[in-house]
Design an enzyme around this catalytic site. Structure first.
Site, PDB file in Angstrom:
ATOM      1  N   CYS A   1      -0.836  16.762  42.951  1.00  0.00           N
ATOM      2  CA  CYS A   1      -1.971  17.521  42.407  1.00  0.00           C
ATOM      3  C   CYS A   1      -3.140  17.593  43.372  1.00  0.00           C
ATOM      4  O   CYS A   1      -3.674  18.681  43.636  1.00  0.00           O
ATOM      5  CB  CYS A   1      -2.404  16.964  41.056  1.00  0.00           C
ATOM      6  SG  CYS A   1      -3.114  15.295  41.081  1.00  0.00           S
TER       7      CYS A   1
ATOM      8  N   HIS B   1      -1.769  23.731  38.834  1.00  0.00           N
ATOM      9  CA  HIS B   1      -1.691  22.321  39.198  1.00  0.00           C
ATOM     10  C   HIS B   1      -0.264  21.955  39.559  1.00  0.00           C
ATOM     11  O   HIS B   1       0.670  22.717  39.333  1.00  0.00           O
ATOM     12  CB  HIS B   1      -2.227  21.431  38.072  1.00  0.00           C
ATOM     13  CG  HIS B   1      -1.411  21.503  36.809  1.00  0.00           C
ATOM     14  ND1 HIS B   1      -0.968  20.388  36.158  1.00  0.00           N
ATOM     15  CD2 HIS B   1      -0.954  22.554  36.079  1.00  0.00           C
ATOM     16  CE1 HIS B   1      -0.288  20.733  35.076  1.00  0.00           C
ATOM     17  NE2 HIS B   1      -0.268  22.047  35.009  1.00  0.00           N
TER      18      HIS B   1
ATOM     19  N   HIS C   1      -5.593  13.147  37.407  1.00  0.00           N
ATOM     20  CA  HIS C   1      -4.964  14.441  37.657  1.00  0.00           C
ATOM     21  C   HIS C   1      -6.049  15.483  37.876  1.00  0.00           C
ATOM     22  O   HIS C   1      -7.130  15.409  37.279  1.00  0.00           O
ATOM     23  CB  HIS C   1      -4.077  14.838  36.472  1.00  0.00           C
ATOM     24  CG  HIS C   1      -3.204  16.017  36.750  1.00  0.00           C
ATOM     25  ND1 HIS C   1      -2.210  16.023  37.699  1.00  0.00           N
ATOM     26  CD2 HIS C   1      -3.192  17.259  36.204  1.00  0.00           C
ATOM     27  CE1 HIS C   1      -1.607  17.196  37.721  1.00  0.00           C
ATOM     28  NE2 HIS C   1      -2.193  17.974  36.826  1.00  0.00           N
TER      29      HIS C   1
END
Length: 161
Positions: A66, A131, A119
């Site tokens: 990510c 993502h 994240h």
């Protein structure tokens, strides 16, 4: 009266000219606007949908995790070097924004394990973000109103100013 007014008007004119001549915000490439950079970032991020996930990855050829995805897109399209991890990115001094105030190009942060940021993605508009979510997966578009992501959303950050 006219003698005292002239220096004041001259000072105001100089201040206005100085404000107009100021340099662009330091995060933007010279000659770029936030809207142009935002579009560049979004087109690049969306073009990477389908790229394989790889923990520690930070190139289209090698795959992305990510934060590697986010750093790659911002570095190549906006000339902005971001920290390597989502947690470090979340500590940038840029303004935090809530979900209702997100703009395309904002970073979106999530808590997926434990209590802290774990994240990050790039908001593309209309409730969607790009993502690299998981091992065995690929870079993808998801909805912030997906029950999982809504439950884990923390905040956005506006790095394009």
């Amino acid at each position: 009266m006219q003698r005292t007014l002239r220096p004041i008007l001259l000072t105001l004119a100089l201040l206005l000219l100085a404000a107009c001549a100021s340099a662009p915000p330091p995060r933007l490439r010279p000659g770029s606007t936030q809207a142009m950079l935002s579009n560049d970032v979004l087109f690049r991020a969306i073009s990477l949908v389908g790229t394989p996930y790889r923990w520690g990855g930070n190139t289209p050829r090698g795959g992305f995790d990510c934060s590697g995805l986010v750093d790659y897109v911002f570095r190549t399209e906006a000339g902005i070097d971001l920290p390597r991890t989502s947690r470090e990115m979340s500590r940038l001094p840029d303004p935090r924004v809530g979900a209702a105030r997100l703009l395309p190009g904002d970073l979106v942060f999530f808590r997926t394990e434990g209590g802290g940021v774990s994240h990050v993605g790039i908001y593309v508009g209309k409730g969607r973000f790009v993502h690299a979510p998981e091992t065995g997966g690929t870079v993808r578009l998801d909805h912030l109103d997906n029950p999982y992501w809504r439950r884990h959303f923390l905040y956005g950050k506006r790095v394009l100013r």
